[in-house]
Design an enzyme around this catalytic site. Structure first.
Site, PDB file in Angstrom:
ATOM      1  N   ASN A   1      -8.232  -0.995  -0.885  1.00  0.00           N
ATOM      2  CA  ASN A   1      -8.676  -2.367  -0.489  1.00  0.00           C
ATOM      3  C   ASN A   1      -8.546  -2.358   0.975  1.00  0.00           C
ATOM      4  O   ASN A   1      -7.391  -2.311   1.791  1.00  0.00           O
ATOM      5  CB  ASN A   1      -7.665  -3.198  -1.214  1.00  0.00           C
ATOM      6  CG  ASN A   1      -7.416  -4.546  -0.775  1.00  0.00           C
ATOM      7  OD1 ASN A   1      -8.595  -5.146  -0.005  1.00  0.00           O
ATOM      8  ND2 ASN A   1      -6.642  -5.179  -1.128  1.00  0.00           N
ATOM      9  N   LYS A  20      -8.969  -5.016   2.824  1.00  0.00           N
ATOM     10  CA  LYS A  20      -8.514  -6.219   3.374  1.00  0.00           C
ATOM     11  C   LYS A  20      -9.430  -6.727   4.444  1.00  0.00           C
ATOM     12  O   LYS A  20     -10.701  -6.455   4.379  1.00  0.00           O
ATOM     13  CB  LYS A  20      -7.167  -6.174   3.816  1.00  0.00           C
ATOM     14  CG  LYS A  20      -6.217  -5.419   2.774  1.00  0.00           C
ATOM     15  CD  LYS A  20      -4.934  -5.849   2.963  1.00  0.00           C
ATOM     16  CE  LYS A  20      -3.927  -5.044   2.119  1.00  0.00           C
ATOM     17  NZ  LYS A  20      -2.401  -5.682   1.943  1.00  0.00           N
ATOM     18  N   HIS A  37      -5.814 -10.875  -6.210  1.00  0.00           N
ATOM     19  CA  HIS A  37      -4.782 -10.015  -5.113  1.00  0.00           C
ATOM     20  C   HIS A  37      -3.643 -11.043  -4.576  1.00  0.00           C
ATOM     21  O   HIS A  37      -3.818 -12.109  -4.691  1.00  0.00           O
ATOM     22  CB  HIS A  37      -5.533  -9.670  -3.857  1.00  0.00           C
ATOM     23  CG  HIS A  37      -4.588  -8.557  -3.279  1.00  0.00           C
ATOM     24  ND1 HIS A  37      -3.527  -8.981  -2.416  1.00  0.00           N
ATOM     25  CD2 HIS A  37      -4.776  -7.098  -3.115  1.00  0.00           C
ATOM     26  CE1 HIS A  37      -3.063  -7.998  -1.823  1.00  0.00           C
ATOM     27  NE2 HIS A  37      -3.765  -6.862  -2.171  1.00  0.00           N
ATOM     28  N   GLU A  65      -2.256 -11.470  -2.101  1.00  0.00           N
ATOM     29  CA  GLU A  65      -2.690 -12.212  -0.703  1.00  0.00           C
ATOM     30  C   GLU A  65      -3.454 -13.456  -1.104  1.00  0.00           C
ATOM     31  O   GLU A  65      -3.376 -14.595  -0.397  1.00  0.00           O
ATOM     32  CB  GLU A  65      -3.310 -11.163   0.328  1.00  0.00           C
ATOM     33  CG  GLU A  65      -2.167 -10.512   0.928  1.00  0.00           C
ATOM     34  CD  GLU A  65      -2.760  -9.016   1.262  1.00  0.00           C
ATOM     35  OE1 GLU A  65      -4.013  -9.016   1.401  1.00  0.00           O
ATOM     36  OE2 GLU A  65      -1.877  -7.995   1.320  1.00  0.00           O
ATOM     37  N   GLU A  80       0.820  -4.861  -8.708  1.00  0.00           N
ATOM     38  CA  GLU A  80       1.133  -4.494  -7.153  1.00  0.00           C
ATOM     39  C   GLU A  80       2.402  -5.531  -7.013  1.00  0.00           C
ATOM     40  O   GLU A  80       2.174  -6.665  -6.682  1.00  0.00           O
ATOM     41  CB  GLU A  80       0.018  -4.908  -6.558  1.00  0.00           C
ATOM     42  CG  GLU A  80      -1.271  -4.168  -6.557  1.00  0.00           C
ATOM     43  CD  GLU A  80      -2.028  -4.175  -5.311  1.00  0.00           C
ATOM     44  OE1 GLU A  80      -2.347  -3.294  -4.741  1.00  0.00           O
ATOM     45  OE2 GLU A  80      -2.324  -5.453  -4.946  1.00  0.00           O
ATOM     46  N   GLY A 106       2.308  -3.624   1.678  1.00  0.00           N
ATOM     47  CA  GLY A 106       2.143  -3.390   3.191  1.00  0.00           C
ATOM     48  C   GLY A 106       3.576  -3.447   3.591  1.00  0.00           C
ATOM     49  O   GLY A 106       3.750  -3.820   5.069  1.00  0.00           O
ATOM     50  N   SER A 156       2.266   0.175  -0.911  1.00  0.00           N
ATOM     51  CA  SER A 156       2.684   1.199  -0.067  1.00  0.00           C
ATOM     52  C   SER A 156       2.462   2.630  -0.362  1.00  0.00           C
ATOM     53  O   SER A 156       3.308   3.438  -0.263  1.00  0.00           O
ATOM     54  CB  SER A 156       4.045   1.026   0.305  1.00  0.00           C
ATOM     55  OG  SER A 156       4.230  -0.388   0.887  1.00  0.00           O
ATOM     56  N   GLY A 180      -3.433  -0.229   3.379  1.00  0.00           N
ATOM     57  CA  GLY A 180      -3.084   0.464   4.607  1.00  0.00           C
ATOM     58  C   GLY A 180      -3.357   1.809   4.766  1.00  0.00           C
ATOM     59  O   GLY A 180      -4.445   1.955   5.552  1.00  0.00           O
TER      60      GLY A 180
HETATM   61  C1  PEP Z   1      -2.929  -3.839  -1.287  1.00  0.00           C
HETATM   62  O1  PEP Z   1      -3.009  -4.791  -0.634  1.00  0.00           O
HETATM   63  O2  PEP Z   1      -3.410  -3.864  -2.460  1.00  0.00           O
HETATM   64  C2  PEP Z   1      -2.096  -2.951  -1.093  1.00  0.00           C
HETATM   65  C3  PEP Z   1      -1.578  -1.986  -2.133  1.00  0.00           C
HETATM   66  O3  PEP Z   1      -1.664  -2.698   0.309  1.00  0.00           O
HETATM   67  P1  PEP Z   1      -0.570  -1.456   0.801  1.00  0.00           P
HETATM   68  O4  PEP Z   1      -1.117  -0.254   0.280  1.00  0.00           O
HETATM   69  O5  PEP Z   1      -0.935  -1.471   2.187  1.00  0.00           O
HETATM   70  O6  PEP Z   1       0.988  -1.643   0.412  1.00  0.00           O
END
Ligand code: PEP
Length: 252
Positions: free
Chosen positions: A9, A11, A94, A96, A166, A172, A213, A235
């Site tokens: 992803n 983003k 998601h 966000e 998640e 993040g 993460s 990320g």
């Molecule tokens: C995400 O945004 O779906 C995600 C898992 O982000 P990160 O891996 O950066 O925690």
């Protein structure tokens, strides 16, 4: 057997030029790991060019959202057919989008249905916030998000869904859940909820990813868990070596 999946992803990162450079760097390595379903989810403006770059490979392309209506006066929105022109997948719900753009279980459900109707594979995100986690509300929140987000599907449609667990506190932040902690949520709440709705075969066949993460150094801990079928990666999907470390861990 559930085929492992690793989806990146991106983003709101990468211009078209930057996205093309990253995919060109990734593609030779990605092609060498066919045992994993590999998916890249860049921003909308990159989809057309990346679909050309990925043509003939078995690397999938996904959008990060869509709107449920087919067309009309919805300024700024993108329809399912517009996504389907270039993609096979779409990330929906998601955290966000739930937190910053007012998405609810009800709108996620409308998007899931619209995505399935056009032939896209939805990657449906669920997960509790830190406050909900600390109040011991994980089970309640995740069960509700799955039950509401996936309601009203046919058996055939339900069989196509991918869920990503998640926990919002892990996204993040560099603070991933532990493998067993994440597996517990999948095994105790997510798969049983799907079973209650659509039966044992669909629940056992459904891919459920962990996200939050994930990086090369902790990926194996997640992929070694019996209920975790892959990862949704934020990320660490933005740099080719980091993403490849995770894809290779899923293949191992
Ligand atoms: C995400 O945004 O779906 C995600 C898992 O982000 P990160 O891996 O950066 O925690």
């Amino acid at each position: 057997m559930r085929k492992p999946m690793v989806a990146g992803n991106w983003k709101m990162n990468k211009t078209v030029k930057e996205a093309a450079a990253l995919v060109s760097e990734l593609l030779p390595s990605l092609k060498s790991v066919p045992s994993v379903e590999r998916v890249i989810c860049p921003p909308y403006p990159c989809l057309m060019q990346l679909s050309t770059l990925l043509e003939g490979s078995d690397v999938g392309l996904g959008a990060q959202n869509l709107f449920w209506e087919a067309s009309g006066a919805y300024t700024g929105e993108v329809s399912p057919a517009m996504v389907k022109e270039f993609c096979q997948y779409v990330i929906l719900g998601h955290s966000e989008r739930r937190a910053y753009f007012g998405e609810t279980d009800e709108t996620v459900n409308k998007k899931v249905k619209a995505a399935l109707e056009i032939g896209l594979t939805p990657i449906v995100c669920v997960g509790e916030t830190l406050a909900e986690n600390e109040a011991n509300r994980t089970a309640e929140v995740v069960t509700r998000q799955v039950a509401e987000g996936l309601k009203g599907l046919s058996q055939e449609q339900a069989a196509k869904i991918v869920v990503a667990y998640e926990p919002v506190w892990a996204i993040g932040t560099g603070k991933a859940a532990s493998g067993p902690q994440a597996n517990d949520v999948l095994a105790k709440y997510i798969r049983p909820t799907v079973k209650d709705m659509y039966g044992e075969a669909i629940a056992q066949g459904m891919r459920i990813l962990y996200g939050g993460s994930v990086k090369g150094s902790n990926a194996a801990e997640f992929f070694g868990q019996p209920d975790i079928d892959g990862a949704l990666v934020g990320g660490a999907s933005l740099k080719a070596p980091d993403f490849m470390d995770i894809v290779k861990a899923a293949a191992a």
